[in-house]
Design a protein around this motif. Sequence first.
Motif, short mmCIF file in Angstrom:
data_model
loop_
_atom_site.label_atom_id
_atom_site.label_comp_id
_atom_site.label_asym_id
_atom_site.label_seq_id
_atom_site.Cartn_x
_atom_site.Cartn_y
_atom_site.Cartn_z
N ASP A 1 0.82 -1.21 0.00
CA ASP A 1 0.00 0.00 0.00
C ASP A 1 0.85 1.26 0.00
O ASP A 1 0.45 2.28 -0.54
CB ASP A 1 -0.91 0.00 1.23
CG ASP A 1 -1.78 -1.24 1.32
OD1 ASP A 1 -2.53 -1.48 0.36
OD2 ASP A 1 -1.69 -1.96 2.33
N VAL A 2 2.03 1.17 0.61
CA VAL A 2 2.93 2.32 0.73
C VAL A 2 4.36 1.78 0.55
O VAL A 2 4.62 0.61 0.87
CB VAL A 2 2.80 3.00 2.11
CG1 VAL A 2 3.59 4.30 2.15
CG2 VAL A 2 1.34 3.28 2.43
N LEU B 1 3.42 11.01 -1.01
CA LEU B 1 3.08 11.59 0.28
C LEU B 1 4.15 12.59 0.73
O LEU B 1 4.12 13.07 1.86
CB LEU B 1 2.92 10.49 1.34
CG LEU B 1 1.84 9.45 1.05
CD1 LEU B 1 1.80 8.41 2.17
CD2 LEU B 1 0.48 10.10 0.87
N SER C 1 2.36 6.03 -2.45
CA SER C 1 1.21 5.25 -2.01
C SER C 1 0.27 5.04 -3.19
O SER C 1 0.26 5.82 -4.15
CB SER C 1 0.47 5.98 -0.88
OG SER C 1 -0.76 5.35 -0.59
N ASP D 1 -3.45 5.20 -4.75
CA ASP D 1 -4.61 6.04 -4.44
C ASP D 1 -5.77 5.24 -3.85
O ASP D 1 -6.70 5.80 -3.29
CB ASP D 1 -5.07 6.81 -5.68
CG ASP D 1 -5.49 5.90 -6.83
OD1 ASP D 1 -5.42 4.66 -6.68
OD2 ASP D 1 -5.89 6.44 -7.88
N THR E 1 -5.28 3.20 -1.38
CA THR E 1 -5.01 3.13 0.06
C THR E 1 -5.92 4.12 0.77
O THR E 1 -6.12 5.25 0.31
CB THR E 1 -3.54 3.47 0.34
OG1 THR E 1 -2.71 2.56 -0.39
CG2 THR E 1 -3.23 3.36 1.82
N PRO F 1 -7.62 7.00 2.63
CA PRO F 1 -7.08 8.35 2.88
C PRO F 1 -6.60 8.55 4.30
O PRO F 1 -5.62 9.27 4.53
CB PRO F 1 -8.28 9.25 2.56
CG PRO F 1 -9.14 8.46 1.63
CD PRO F 1 -8.96 7.04 2.02
N ARG G 1 -3.13 7.19 4.52
CA ARG G 1 -2.17 8.11 3.88
C ARG G 1 -1.89 9.30 4.79
O ARG G 1 -0.76 9.77 4.88
CB ARG G 1 -2.72 8.57 2.52
CG ARG G 1 -2.88 7.45 1.50
CD ARG G 1 -2.87 8.00 0.08
NE ARG G 1 -3.95 8.93 -0.16
CZ ARG G 1 -5.11 8.60 -0.72
NH1 ARG G 1 -5.35 7.35 -1.08
NH2 ARG G 1 -6.05 9.51 -0.94
N GLN G 2 -2.92 9.77 5.46
CA GLN G 2 -2.74 10.89 6.37
C GLN G 2 -1.84 10.50 7.54
O GLN G 2 -0.95 11.28 7.93
CB GLN G 2 -4.11 11.34 6.90
CG GLN G 2 -4.05 12.46 7.92
CD GLN G 2 -5.43 12.85 8.41
OE1 GLN G 2 -6.41 12.79 7.68
NE2 GLN G 2 -5.52 13.21 9.67
N SER H 1 -0.42 13.71 -2.96
CA SER H 1 -1.80 13.51 -2.53
C SER H 1 -2.24 14.65 -1.61
O SER H 1 -1.41 15.31 -0.97
CB SER H 1 -1.93 12.18 -1.78
OG SER H 1 -1.33 12.28 -0.50
N GLU I 1 -3.54 14.49 1.25
CA GLU I 1 -3.14 14.20 2.63
C GLU I 1 -1.68 14.59 2.87
O GLU I 1 -1.35 15.18 3.90
CB GLU I 1 -3.33 12.71 2.94
CG GLU I 1 -4.77 12.24 2.94
CD GLU I 1 -5.31 12.01 1.53
OE1 GLU I 1 -6.53 11.90 1.39
OE2 GLU I 1 -4.50 11.94 0.58
N GLY I 2 -0.80 14.27 1.89
CA GLY I 2 0.60 14.64 2.04
C GLY I 2 0.79 16.14 2.01
O GLY I 2 1.56 16.70 2.79
#
Length: 462
Positions: free
Chosen positions: A103-104, A125, A282, A284, A286, A288, A291-292, A325, A327-328
Motif C-alpha cells: 500500500d505504501v 506523500l 502510495s 490512491d 489506500t 485516505p 495516507r494521512q 496527494s 493528505e501529504g
Amino acid sequence: MTPIQHWNSTRRLRLFVQTVRDMLVSMGPLLLLGGGLLVAAYWWLDPQPPREVRLATGPAGSAYAAFGEGYAKALARDRIQVKLIPSEGAQDDLAHLRAGTADVGFVRGGMADQVADTEAGIVSLGSLFYEPIWVFYRRDLPLARRQPGGALERLTQLRGLRVNVDQDGSGVPQIVEKLLTLNQLSATDLRLSNLPPDAAGQALKQGKLDAAVLISAPQSELIRSLLRDPAIALMPFEQNEAYSRHLPFLSTVTLPRGVVDLAADLPAHDIPLLATTTSLLSRDRTHPALRQLFAQAAQSQHSAAGWFNGVRDFPNTRTSELPVSPEGDRAINGTPPAWARYLPFWAGNLLERMWLVIGGLLVLMLPLSRVVPPLYTFRVRSRVFRWYARLREVEAKLEAGEGEREALLDELDELDRVTHRIAVPLSYAEELYALRNNIYAVRKRLLAQRPPVPPAMDAPGD
C-alpha cells in the motif's frame, strides 16, 4: 416521607418519564431520517481505515528497513498494524506498489514513470530524505595510487575494475547505467556484479571487489562502517553540477568536513556528491486516513537535521516526481485541524471525513424540526382527547334513554378514575381539567334525571 409526599414524588417521576418518551416519539421520524442518512453516508464514505497496512521497505539492515520500523511504531500508537514487506530496494518497492502487493513504499527519484505511474494511481506523500550515490573503492588500487593525491575522481577511472552495483530490484543498476552512458561507458567496460549491499561491503573490505556503488541514506550502518574504514575511500563527484543538469532527478549535495566524526576530522575535507531524493509513495486506493497517518508520521521521522539537510528541510513537496496527494500536501504544507490535537485518531478522522455530511444534515434538519412541536402537542393532547369518545358514548346513552342508570354512573366513575391517572405537563393541564369538568357535567345530568318508578302491583282479590 409522608404518603402525600411519596405520591407527589412518584407522580413527578412518572410525568418526567412520560415527557421524555413523548419527546422521543415526536422526534422519532426526524431521528430515523437523520440516522438513515448518516448510515448511508458512513457506508459510502467508509471513514474508518482498515487496521492493517502493507509497507514495502528494503533489504535487512538498510536505511529503508530502519525507517520502516519507525513508521510501524508510530502507527501502532493509533492501533494500526504496519506489515513490513522486505524487498531488494526502491525498484522492487515500486513494483510492489504497481502490483498492489503493498500500500505504501519508499521509492527514490528516477525510478517512477511519471505518466504511467500517475495513470496507475500512484501518488506521493512527500519527499523524505536525500540518498547520496556512494562510490566506495579500495585505497590500495594501483590505479588510485597513480592519481594526484592517490584518489579516484571520475567514473571513467573505474574502467576494467571489479565494481558492484547492487541488486536489480534496488534500482541502483539503472541509475549507474545512466551515469556510465554520460561518461561514454557501457556495462561491458566494467566487471560488474550485483551483490546485495551487506555482501558487497564485506567483499570490498576483503579485497574481492575494487569498488562498490551504493545509494542509501547516511543512517545505514553499512555506509557509516565504510566511511570509517581506513582501507576504504569515498570517490567525490567533482562534476556533480554537470550531472544534475543532465539528470534532473539528481541533486548536488556536500558531505561536510568532520560530519562523520568531528574528533577524528572525518572526512578531512568537504566532499561533493550526487543524491537522489527518496519519496514515500502510495496507491490512491489506500485509505485516505492511512495516507494521512503516514504523512504525519513522516514529519517526526524525517524533519530533523541530517548530514545533507537542515532542520525541517524534509519532508517537502518540492522535489516529488509524482503528484502529491491531498493528505501529504496538508500534512507538510498545511495546518492540522484543531480537533486533531485533542481527539483520538479514530474520532478526529471520523469528524474530518464526515463533517460535510453532518453539516448538510443540520441544514436539512433545521426546517424539518418544525414538525416536532406539533407532533409533541398532538401526542400529549391525545392522552386526554381519546377519552372523549368514551364520554360521548355515555352521553349518547343518556340522551337516548338507553342503559341502566347505575351502570352509566359506574362507567363515569371508571372514566373519572382513569383521568386522575393521566399525567400531562402543566402547560397542557387545561385540557385535562376540561375533560374532568365534562365528566362531572354528564354525571350531574344523569343524577338530575328521576329514577324510573317501578310499576304498581295489583292488590289481592282485584
